[in-house]
Design a protein around this motif. Sequence first.
Motif, mmCIF file in Angstrom:
data_model
loop_
_atom_site.group_PDB
_atom_site.id
_atom_site.type_symbol
_atom_site.label_atom_id
_atom_site.label_comp_id
_atom_site.label_asym_id
_atom_site.label_seq_id
_atom_site.Cartn_x
_atom_site.Cartn_y
_atom_site.Cartn_z
ATOM 1 N N SER A 276 -3.464 64.128 10.122
ATOM 2 C CA SER A 276 -4.730 63.046 10.134
ATOM 3 C C SER A 276 -5.666 63.513 11.836
ATOM 4 N N VAL A 277 -6.672 62.974 12.387
ATOM 5 C CA VAL A 277 -7.549 63.597 13.238
ATOM 6 C C VAL A 277 -7.607 61.989 13.780
ATOM 7 N N LEU A 310 -4.851 66.236 17.024
ATOM 8 C CA LEU A 310 -4.669 66.760 15.690
ATOM 9 C C LEU A 310 -3.601 66.354 15.070
ATOM 10 N N ALA A 392 -13.329 67.440 16.314
ATOM 11 C CA ALA A 392 -12.559 66.219 15.716
ATOM 12 C C ALA A 392 -12.929 66.439 13.331
ATOM 13 N N GLU A 393 -14.431 66.895 13.523
ATOM 14 C CA GLU A 393 -15.119 67.294 13.049
ATOM 15 C C GLU A 393 -14.750 67.791 11.304
ATOM 16 N N GLU A 396 -11.752 67.457 10.660
ATOM 17 C CA GLU A 396 -11.216 66.703 9.066
ATOM 18 C C GLU A 396 -11.659 67.213 8.199
ATOM 19 N N THR A 397 -12.217 68.389 8.432
ATOM 20 C CA THR A 397 -12.588 68.753 6.952
ATOM 21 C C THR A 397 -12.222 69.736 6.786
ATOM 22 N N ILE A 399 -8.831 69.541 6.814
ATOM 23 C CA ILE A 399 -8.043 68.513 5.858
ATOM 24 C C ILE A 399 -8.283 68.842 4.626
ATOM 25 N N GLU A 400 -9.747 68.689 4.040
ATOM 26 C CA GLU A 400 -9.785 68.210 2.416
ATOM 27 C C GLU A 400 -10.185 70.038 2.440
#
Length: 622
Positions: A276-277, A310, A392-393, A396-397, A399-400
């Motif tokens: 996670s962030v 992170l 940060a953004e 997050e991506t 992880i996706e």
Amino acid sequence: MSEYDYEALGLVAGLEIHQQLDTATKLFCACPTERREPEESSRTFSRYLHPTKSELGELDEAAVEESRVDREFEYLAFDTTCLVEEDDEPPHRIDDEALDVALQIAALLDMTAVDQAHVMRKIVVDGSNTSGFQRTALVGQDGEIETSEGPVGVEDLLLEEESAGRVEETAAGVRFSLDRLGIPLVEIGTKPDISSPAQAREAAERIGMLLRSTGSVKRGLGTIRQDVNVSIADGARVEIKGVQALDEIEEIVRLEVGRQVELLDIADELRRRDASVGDTQDVSAVFEDTDSGVIEGALSAGGHVTAVPLYGFDGLVGREIQPDRRLGTECSDHAKRHGAGGIFHTDELPAYGVTEDEVAALRDAVGAGPDDAVAIVADDPETAELAIEAVAERAETAIEGVPEETRDATPEGTTRYLRPLPGAARMYPETDVPPVELDPTDVDLPELLTEKVERYQGDYDLDAGLAEQVAYGRRMPLFESVVEAGVDATFAAGVLEGTLTELRRDDVPVERLTDDHLREVLLLVEDGDLAKEGVEQVLSTLAENPDLSADEAVEEAGLAGVSEAEVREAVSEVVERNAEQVESEGMGAFSALMGECMGALRGKADGEIVSDVLREEIGKRT
């Protein structure tokens, strides 16, 4: 990075080819399409651009992100710059010559022309257009080209105005040149039918050949650009902008496939780790006494060090996803979009003056454990905050999986983040230019370059390699005109594709030679006023003194022709000096004496005439 099983990965790719047309005037005004040097600029003006809503009241995401960076755009204007180019006057009617060329290209691509060309506005707020949008019109649809791996559909052909030329970054923003703005440009988009890197290159080569076959497209660096759309089954569509050379396409597709494979593997690992962030925060206190020049410089100027934890990212931020590019590089690209110089992260620290103790203190400050990573930005407060939020953004991506985005090609064949993919909200109708009725029935199809190669081999007996060089070369129209005027085809091809190349390698400024220079020299040889052996010297003289005529260059080089009597006299003297060799060897002495004769005549006489006279003189003495 090894080769992949592209079929198993589900590779899907498409091309967007952008080609400038070689028309007399620009697309929406009467200004010339010749390029100018920045130092020729006569004045400048500046603009600030902001996104506008579409007719449905929507804002394009790519335009919004671009506008988040506050920049001044400065434009270099010239003595030919008009009010349309400055966006101080409405555009004129779309150029007829450009429409004719676009229809010809559509026919070569086996496309169906639209009944009417309607001009649209495409929002562009990166400063490359003074108006904040680019004008574009659909001309053709549903075409097809053939490749060795199967057909590739051609979805659409657009006629649009070229953007302004980017000159340099400035302290306030970006400087552009208006000489390029408005040059007619065709954009050709294929369907996503390409399934291998090799097929992508072959498709681009085929389209490029068809474009050059018209004889109405500009040539040279920057006049054609290829964008490549690439995705794999579990990845995402990525648009790669600014591929300049065909040679780069295959490698760029291969490396993008590799990047998506690596990002998917990283995403799987992050999900296994339940990554996670965390929240971004100011960690300037950790580095109060730092020896890092970058961080100390930012803090002493009143800046901040911002950080983002992170969780579960340890070892993955520094993982290579393309040669010399890592997940951390991807995050850094996003930070740079907001003015930061880059980022540091714990997968690469301690380094750059940051100590092991500072890394431990940083981890404690943000609550990061041994399985976690931390990224930091050191800059002025506003930049540091925006940049670390962008990092940060991007994390997050990660992880996706693979984010959809527009990327910029690098000279190494890798890519870097540019902006989000544009959406439909960037397009709306142009109300200042009326629709134009199109009539494709009068389009004449040109001889394809591949057909020219075959004709040159058959009609002129050129070998395949030389025939292809001439047909695909920039001097092809000149070659055809001088051959039609009686110049030997093999000789003309050799001069245009061989002699000029050799002179360029010898640092002779052949770019100063015009078609008129070359035509005059070739015709002097055809008329017997210049020996073939003197061509190289005359061209060198013209390149150094381009204001001379070919006749004047011959005189300047001391290569004025000699009479047959003078040739005979020079040859006789050579034979006489070597009488003993002639008597003992006979015609066996020919080769050695031929070189001596040509040296004595210093390129003033044609080699065939010298050869005939020498054989005759040797024959008299044997």
